[in-house]
Design a protein around this motif. Structure first.
Motif, PDB file in Angstrom:
ATOM      1  N   ALA A 120       0.822  -1.212   0.000  1.00  0.00           N
ATOM      2  CA  ALA A 120       0.000   0.000   0.000  1.00  0.00           C
ATOM      3  C   ALA A 120       0.857   1.264   0.000  1.00  0.00           C
ATOM      4  O   ALA A 120       0.602   2.208  -0.757  1.00  0.00           O
ATOM      5  CB  ALA A 120      -0.932  -0.008   1.208  1.00  0.00           C
ATOM      6  N   LEU A 121       1.876   1.285   0.855  1.00  0.00           N
ATOM      7  CA  LEU A 121       2.707   2.485   0.970  1.00  0.00           C
ATOM      8  C   LEU A 121       3.605   2.678  -0.249  1.00  0.00           C
ATOM      9  O   LEU A 121       4.004   3.809  -0.555  1.00  0.00           O
ATOM     10  CB  LEU A 121       3.546   2.408   2.252  1.00  0.00           C
ATOM     11  N   HIS A 122       3.913   1.591  -0.943  1.00  0.00           N
ATOM     12  CA  HIS A 122       4.679   1.710  -2.185  1.00  0.00           C
ATOM     13  C   HIS A 122       3.788   2.183  -3.333  1.00  0.00           C
ATOM     14  O   HIS A 122       4.148   3.069  -4.104  1.00  0.00           O
ATOM     15  CB  HIS A 122       5.309   0.362  -2.539  1.00  0.00           C
ATOM     16  N   ARG A 123       2.601   1.611  -3.422  1.00  0.00           N
ATOM     17  CA  ARG A 123       1.698   1.946  -4.527  1.00  0.00           C
ATOM     18  C   ARG A 123       1.153   3.360  -4.384  1.00  0.00           C
ATOM     19  O   ARG A 123       0.995   4.078  -5.376  1.00  0.00           O
ATOM     20  CB  ARG A 123       0.545   0.943  -4.566  1.00  0.00           C
ATOM     21  N   TYR A 124       0.847   3.761  -3.146  1.00  0.00           N
ATOM     22  CA  TYR A 124       0.253   5.089  -2.910  1.00  0.00           C
ATOM     23  C   TYR A 124       1.205   5.928  -2.049  1.00  0.00           C
ATOM     24  O   TYR A 124       0.866   6.358  -0.952  1.00  0.00           O
ATOM     25  CB  TYR A 124      -1.100   4.938  -2.227  1.00  0.00           C
ATOM     26  N   THR A 126       2.275   8.900  -2.116  1.00  0.00           N
ATOM     27  CA  THR A 126       1.929  10.278  -1.765  1.00  0.00           C
ATOM     28  C   THR A 126       0.443  10.443  -1.447  1.00  0.00           C
ATOM     29  O   THR A 126      -0.065  11.559  -1.451  1.00  0.00           O
ATOM     30  CB  THR A 126       2.305  11.228  -2.913  1.00  0.00           C
ATOM     31  N   ASP A 127      -0.243   9.351  -1.170  1.00  0.00           N
ATOM     32  CA  ASP A 127      -1.687   9.414  -0.926  1.00  0.00           C
ATOM     33  C   ASP A 127      -2.061   8.405   0.154  1.00  0.00           C
ATOM     34  O   ASP A 127      -2.433   7.276  -0.131  1.00  0.00           O
ATOM     35  CB  ASP A 127      -2.452   9.128  -2.219  1.00  0.00           C
ATOM     36  N   VAL A 128      -1.963   8.829   1.415  1.00  0.00           N
ATOM     37  CA  VAL A 128      -2.210   7.890   2.504  1.00  0.00           C
ATOM     38  C   VAL A 128      -3.674   7.487   2.606  1.00  0.00           C
ATOM     39  O   VAL A 128      -3.986   6.412   3.116  1.00  0.00           O
ATOM     40  CB  VAL A 128      -1.739   8.458   3.867  1.00  0.00           C
ATOM     41  N   ARG A 129      -4.578   8.335   2.116  1.00  0.00           N
ATOM     42  CA  ARG A 129      -5.990   7.940   2.169  1.00  0.00           C
ATOM     43  C   ARG A 129      -6.257   6.743   1.266  1.00  0.00           C
ATOM     44  O   ARG A 129      -6.973   5.806   1.646  1.00  0.00           O
ATOM     45  CB  ARG A 129      -6.878   9.127   1.805  1.00  0.00           C
ATOM     46  N   SER A 130      -5.663   6.741   0.079  1.00  0.00           N
ATOM     47  CA  SER A 130      -5.800   5.580  -0.801  1.00  0.00           C
ATOM     48  C   SER A 130      -5.067   4.376  -0.219  1.00  0.00           C
ATOM     49  O   SER A 130      -5.528   3.236  -0.332  1.00  0.00           O
ATOM     50  CB  SER A 130      -5.251   5.904  -2.198  1.00  0.00           C
ATOM     51  N   ALA A 131      -3.914   4.628   0.415  1.00  0.00           N
ATOM     52  CA  ALA A 131      -3.171   3.534   1.045  1.00  0.00           C
ATOM     53  C   ALA A 131      -4.003   2.890   2.155  1.00  0.00           C
ATOM     54  O   ALA A 131      -4.069   1.657   2.268  1.00  0.00           O
ATOM     55  CB  ALA A 131      -1.846   4.055   1.608  1.00  0.00           C
ATOM     56  N   ALA A 132      -4.649   3.703   2.967  1.00  0.00           N
ATOM     57  CA  ALA A 132      -5.475   3.173   4.056  1.00  0.00           C
ATOM     58  C   ALA A 132      -6.629   2.350   3.507  1.00  0.00           C
ATOM     59  O   ALA A 132      -6.952   1.270   4.047  1.00  0.00           O
ATOM     60  CB  ALA A 132      -5.999   4.321   4.918  1.00  0.00           C
ATOM     61  N   ASN A 133      -7.254   2.829   2.460  1.00  0.00           N
ATOM     62  CA  ASN A 133      -8.360   2.092   1.849  1.00  0.00           C
ATOM     63  C   ASN A 133      -7.883   0.740   1.304  1.00  0.00           C
ATOM     64  O   ASN A 133      -8.543  -0.296   1.493  1.00  0.00           O
ATOM     65  CB  ASN A 133      -8.960   2.935   0.727  1.00  0.00           C
ATOM     66  N   PHE A 134      -6.728   0.721   0.661  1.00  0.00           N
ATOM     67  CA  PHE A 134      -6.132  -0.515   0.153  1.00  0.00           C
ATOM     68  C   PHE A 134      -5.876  -1.490   1.301  1.00  0.00           C
ATOM     69  O   PHE A 134      -6.145  -2.697   1.189  1.00  0.00           O
ATOM     70  CB  PHE A 134      -4.827  -0.185  -0.573  1.00  0.00           C
ATOM     71  N   ILE A 135      -5.343  -0.980   2.407  1.00  0.00           N
ATOM     72  CA  ILE A 135      -4.994  -1.834   3.550  1.00  0.00           C
ATOM     73  C   ILE A 135      -6.227  -2.536   4.102  1.00  0.00           C
ATOM     74  O   ILE A 135      -6.219  -3.756   4.323  1.00  0.00           O
ATOM     75  CB  ILE A 135      -4.297  -0.988   4.636  1.00  0.00           C
ATOM     76  N   PHE A 136      -7.299  -1.798   4.327  1.00  0.00           N
ATOM     77  CA  PHE A 136      -8.493  -2.421   4.904  1.00  0.00           C
ATOM     78  C   PHE A 136      -9.129  -3.407   3.931  1.00  0.00           C
ATOM     79  O   PHE A 136      -9.581  -4.494   4.337  1.00  0.00           O
ATOM     80  CB  PHE A 136      -9.501  -1.365   5.326  1.00  0.00           C
TER      81      PHE A 136
END
Length: 342
Positions: A120-124, A126-136
């Motif tokens: 998630a942190l690699h793919r997003y 500069t966008d932690v909101r998208s990273a958080a959504n991916f994680i869940f």
């Protein structure tokens, strides 16, 4: 009546909310040494200090990080807080029984979640909101955990941030459905009884004193670093009404940097008298405790903070308003710590 000089001093004093935990003792001593006569300390546990700040009864406080999104009036006042990169010692889940199966289950889930966070942190980046959504979403696809193998989560009302972090981790370890029944609002209606004793969240001085009461503990600072490779920011100095003056910002930053450096190389300078002891009468190693604490916040701290706030928003979307979301985007970009005046 106050003299003119007395009135001027009262007008220039700063009403500061203060959490009288040992993690802030070095910073308190430096502030008192440098500007003590100009500070009014108002002491309370984290939740109380958060409330005072929201009500305007104090001007500034090292307040719970989660307040930044739960109260849109809160703003980062200065790049100072309470953070750790790894073990923090004073925020943990305590296990009262030796349950190898539960411990192994959490370890297995951690390994899977570590890869999810990394992706998630690699793919997003500069966008932690998208990273958080991916994680869940990815965590929801992990193999389900039987409800009977899930302990109840017992949290404390004293710290909103630590409680929120514990809930996020619990949700990721055991799944959304189990979270709803064992840790969410529907806990009391669960029809499947767990044979496991609750896992309990302890924070602050109480956590240091009661560590020996548990068979084992799960340090939440360790867990966060394992998943993210980032620091976790438990508190940030915040204001809710008027911003700090440039002079006050500089004073607080200087005190934080001095305390952080000195408590690593000369911790005895800050030792209380008498020394702190745990529930068994053994000395608490404050020097080791302070080595894991960071006051001065930099780029990685704000990245970790932004990710935590984004995960919080997904857990409690109704509690986070649009203004807080806009601020999150700005906080994510903070780095080298010349914070904008608001």
């Amino acid at each position: 009546m106050l003299s003119q000089s007395g009135k001027a001093q009262a007008a220039s004093s700063l009403r500061l909310g203060w959490i009288p935990y040992w993690n802030l003792l070095p910073l308190r001593q430096e502030l008192e040494r440098q500007v003590g006569s100009e500070l009014e300390f108002h002491r309370g546990h984290p939740a109380q200090v958060n409330k005072w700040l929201a009500e305007g009864k104090i001007q500034l406080a090292p307040s719970s990080s989660v307040c930044l999104v739960k109260n849109s009036a809160m703003e980062i006042a200065v790049p100072v807080g309470i953070a750790s990169l790894g073990s923090v010692l004073s925020v943990y889940l305590g296990l009262q029984q030796d349950d190898a199966e539960l411990t192994e289950l959490i370890h297995r889930r951690q390994a899977l979640l570590r890869e999810i966070f990394k992706a998630a942190l690699h793919r997003y980046e500069t966008d932690v909101r998208s990273a958080a959504n991916f994680i869940f979403k990815a965590a929801d696809d992990l193999p389900p955990v039987p409800l009977e193998k899930v302990p109840v989560l017992s949290v404390t009302p004293a710290s909103a941030t630590s409680t929120q972090l514990a809930r996020i981790l619990y949700r990721l370890w055991f799944g959304e459905s189990n979270y709803d029944q064992r840790a969410g609002s529907n806990t009391s209606i669960s029809t499947v009884v767990s044979t496991l004793r609750p896992i309990e969240l302890l924070i602050g001085d109480e956590a240091l004193v009661k560590r020996a009461a548990y068979r084992s503990v799960i340090d939440l600072g360790d867990v966060w670093r394992d998943l993210t490779e980032l620091p976790f920011v438990f508190a940030v100095w915040q204001c809710s009404k008027r911003p700090l003056t440039a002079q006050w910002r500089q004073r607080i930053i200087e005190a934080a940097e001095l305390a952080q450096a000195r408590m690593r190389v000369e911790p005895s300078h800050y030792f209380p008298d008498p020394m702190v002891v745990d529930m068994n009468g053994a000395s608490v190693d404050l020097a080791a405790y302070w080595r894991g604490i960071q006051y001065r916040l930099g780029p990685t701290h704000f990245r970790g903070l932004a990710l935590f706030l984004a995960l919080t928003r997904l857990m409690q979307p109704s509690a986070i308003d649009d203004q807080a979301v806009v601020k999150m985007m700005r906080w994510e970009s903070y780095g080298h710590m010349t914070l904008p005046q608001t």
